[in-house]
Design an enzyme around this catalytic site. Structure first.
Site, short mmCIF file in Angstrom:
data_model
loop_
_atom_site.label_atom_id
_atom_site.label_comp_id
_atom_site.label_asym_id
_atom_site.label_seq_id
_atom_site.Cartn_x
_atom_site.Cartn_y
_atom_site.Cartn_z
N GLU A 88 0.82 -1.21 0.00
CA GLU A 88 0.00 0.00 0.00
C GLU A 88 0.85 1.26 0.00
OE1 GLU A 88 -1.75 1.08 4.07
OE2 GLU A 88 -1.98 -1.10 3.91
N HIS A 117 22.28 -10.87 53.86
CA HIS A 117 23.54 -11.01 53.14
C HIS A 117 24.08 -9.67 52.67
CE1 HIS A 117 24.01 -15.27 53.24
NE2 HIS A 117 22.83 -15.51 52.67
N HIS A 151 16.07 -12.29 53.99
CA HIS A 151 17.29 -13.07 53.91
C HIS A 151 18.34 -12.37 53.04
CE1 HIS A 151 19.61 -16.78 54.26
NE2 HIS A 151 19.91 -16.64 52.98
#
Length: 669
Positions: free
Chosen positions: A206, A613, A609
């Site tokens: 087109e 760390h 947790h």
DNA sequence: GCGGATCAC
DNA sequence: TATGGTGATCCGC
């Protein structure tokens, strides 16, 4: 038009009733060209029966529910408007409508050409025995185009082949062959160029032509031009096309669909004619208004035709964003968009592949390698370097996720792409996916120059600064800070050389488009253009040769060395922590540092947790650099694990996806 | 800048 | 058995 789903639509009707298929909205059941006389009820039922219960279907239901909630929210917002509000927004809307009206331009004549069932027609041309038989271009999983014989059965583009075959057992499948389509596309363009050397190609099949000048010079009306052009295309290619003529591209595109196939429709450059045309026009016919927007406009505002956009304009302005409301109003007035510039630049380059869902990390890694190689090759072909890399994943349940990094240096080599892509993917593991994709954006202004293609005409408008190569991969690597991806974005970007032409047309966009914005065509000043076509044919060659060389993902996975980097700034720390929380859990289960096991559902516990760390690490660090760290629970992490202390409903692991709040979308603050 | 989503072909 | 690939844009963070 009389669409099967337009009846009692949007009311949550008939769910669980005797006709459950009526509430399953698909993209390919909407009435378009060639669908007259189709038993839509039957098609809808078959599609539903074939889909029901599948992963795909379930995802569609999820999305549908999401949209319905948005609709509910917007309805409530509308209901809450006071009389005073309405008076105010009536004024706002009316003023804007007057201004828009004043901007109406009836001086140009636009023609939109659209080839009829292009791929299918080309295939029939090269194999005449297909003539008159129902046929579709595509595969069992997806159909690109169906010829008109097949459309009688309800077979449509974007429909999976196995459903199409159910609708039409004799359906013939032909694989796509883009070389052929490109060849014929070029032939059509030879014809287009006669009428407008600067035509704008929307895709292979087109184009938009400004035929104002031809009409004037030859003193013929637009209808004759359209006839002549279509005849010319047929003569040149043996293919039929349809055309629409209107004062702007948006309307021309609508018009070309009216007498499809092999027909045309002219909307004169006359205000009354335009208003009349638009008054009864279903909103879905407008480029940029798709299934979802239609659903919302109907469900919230009871807007079905473009005219009703004006009637409800005060509500639109009250509840939607201003640009969105504005677009809808301009549609109601039958206005087009402002002219777009002649030269458009590509803003991203990407590739993606679907495969049978897997969570095998080695396999996924292999896919990633292949994609990186392909993408890099494509980028080098085009001389592109970019600094934003986006990983796209589609989970086995069809949920789509993207993850991006923006780097300081521009990259284009497969090694660089892969390096960063791997990091992005790692953060998502474990995950079962059916698609992986890579995209690079934020290009350096100009070609990367690694291997310039001498045959390639360069775009003169490009700024070709001497800095161009500085950031490219051909230069030695700078210190690799990349793993703190988000932190990088916080750093001030070194003298952003934005030679990307950053034009912003208020009438281009999701809701603001007449359809040609997605053009991948760079139209040169001389009228010559280049087309980027999906090169499916090339993929096979890419795949071969990368079948080996897959390094184990697992091997690189153990590193939490993110935290070992010593001189991270505060922002970088938080981000690395964010990375850590996702990388900490081996197989999403076991802490890689101390071995403790916590299932994914223990979100709070796991965060606690990882905090532990993290604090541990930082304490060590702080003994060296003097910077206090306060573990903060209030900061939201970018990875989607929102920290809300009490809620166990946040159990949603990333695997299952996060759902953003409904109220955001489409709602004005 | 990022991520989710919509849209077009 | 089975629901694509590429590119663009917008919105709300």
């Amino acid at each position: 038009m009389e669409g099967a789903n337009s009846g009692g639509d949007g009311d949550g009707d008939s769910d669980g009733g005797d006709r459950p298929w009526q509430s399953y909205h698909t993209v390919y059941t909407t009435a378009k060209a060639g669908m007259e006389g189709v038993d839509k009820e039957k098609v809808q039922r078959v599609v539903y029966e074939m889909s029901k219960g599948s992963k795909y279907f379930q995802n569609e239901e999820r999305k549908e529910a999401f949209i319905n909630q948005k609709i509910q929210n917007l309805r409530i917002q509308c209901a809450k408007l006071t009389q005073a509000d309405l008076v105010h927004y009536r004024k706002v809307a009316d003023r804007r409508i007057v201004e828009l009206e004043a901007s109406r331009d009836l001086s140009r004549i636009w023609l939109h050409v659209d080839m009829d069932a292009f791929y299918a027609a080309v295939e029939t041309l090269s194999n005449p025995t297909l003539q008159g038989k129902p046929m579709a271009v595509g595969s069992m999983s997806m159909i690109s185009t169906a010829n008109y014989e097949a459309r009688k059965f309800g077979v449509r583009a974007a429909m999976p082949g196995f459903i199409a075959r159910k609708l039409c057992p004799e359906l013939i499948f032909v694989p796509t062959d883009f070389k052929k389509y490109t060849y014929y596309s070029d032939l059509t363009r030879k014809v287009f160029r006669i009428y407008d050397p600067n035509f704008v190609a929307g895709s292979l099949d087109e184009a938009y032509l400004d035929i104002t000048e031809v009409c004037k010079e030859r003193n013929v009306n637009s209808e004759e031009i359209a006839q002549e052009l279509r005849a010319g295309v047929y003569e040149e290619t043996g293919l039929t096309c349809s055309a629409g003529v209107a004062p702007n591209r948006l309307l021309a595109k609508v018009c070309s669909d009216i007498n499809k196939p092999n027909g045309q429709y002219v909307l004169p450059n006359d205000r009354m004619a335009v208003m009349t045309f638009v008054s009864s026009l279903p909103i879905r016919k407008i480029g940029g208004i798709g299934k979802v927007t239609e659903h919302i406009l109907k469900g919230v505002f009871e807007i079905n035709t473009c005219e009703q956009m004006l009637e409800k304009s005060s509500y639109l302005y009250a509840v939607l964003s201003q640009p969105t409301a504005e677009f809808f109003c301009s549609v109601g007035l039958g206005l087009g968009q402002k002219d777009s510039p002649q030269v458009r630049f590509r803003k991203s380059i990407s590739n993606e592949r679907t495969f049978s869902a897997t969570e095998d990390e080695v396999l996924l890694h292999k896919k990633l390698v292949e994609l990186a190689e392909m993408l890099s090759a494509d980028m080098q072909k085009e001389g592109l370097c970019g600094r934003t890399l986006t990983l796209k994943l589609k989970t086995a349940s069809f949920e789509v996720r993207t993850r991006a990094v923006t780097l300081q240096k521009y990259i284009s080599s497969s090694e660089d792409i892969l390096k960063h892509a791997k990091k992005l993917l790692k953060a998502e593991l474990p995950i079962s996916v059916r698609l992986i994709g890579l995209r690079v954006s934020q290009f350096n202004g100009d070609k990367c120059s690694a291997t310039p293609d001498p045959t390639q005409k360069t775009i003169t408008n490009f700024i070709t600064s001497g800095d161009v190569n500085r950031n490219c991969s051909s230069f030695p690597d700078v210190a690799d800070l990349d793993f703190v991806s988000d932190a990088e974005t916080n750093l001030s970007i070194a003298n952003g050389q934005t030679s990307q032409l950053d034009w912003r047309d208020p009438f281009v966009g999701n809701y603001l488009s007449d359809g040609d914005h997605q053009s991948c065509i760079v139209q040169k000043n001389d009228g010559v253009e280049e087309v980027q076509t999906p090169s499916n044919d090339a993929t096979s060659s890419h795949y071969s040769g990368f079948t080996e060389g897959s390094t184990s993902f697992q091997g690189q996975f153990e590193g939490i060395n993110v935290m070992n980097e010593s001189k991270l700034r505060e922002g970088a720390r938080l981000n690395s922590r964010c990375q850590e929380t996702t990388m900490l859990w081996l197989n999403d289960y076991k802490c890689s540092l101390c071995g403790i096991e916590l299932p994914p559902s223990f979100v709070e516990e796991r965060l606690e947790h990882s905090d532990f760390h993290l604090a541990e690490k930082l304490q060590k660090e702080e003994s060296r650099i003097h910077q206090p760290y306060v573990p903060s629970r209030s900061r939201n992490q970018k990875d989607g694990i929102t920290r809300q202390s009490k809620s166990k409903k946040q159990k949603l692991s990333k695997k299952e996806g996060k759902y953003t709040p409904i109220d955001s979308f489409f709602v004005k603050k």
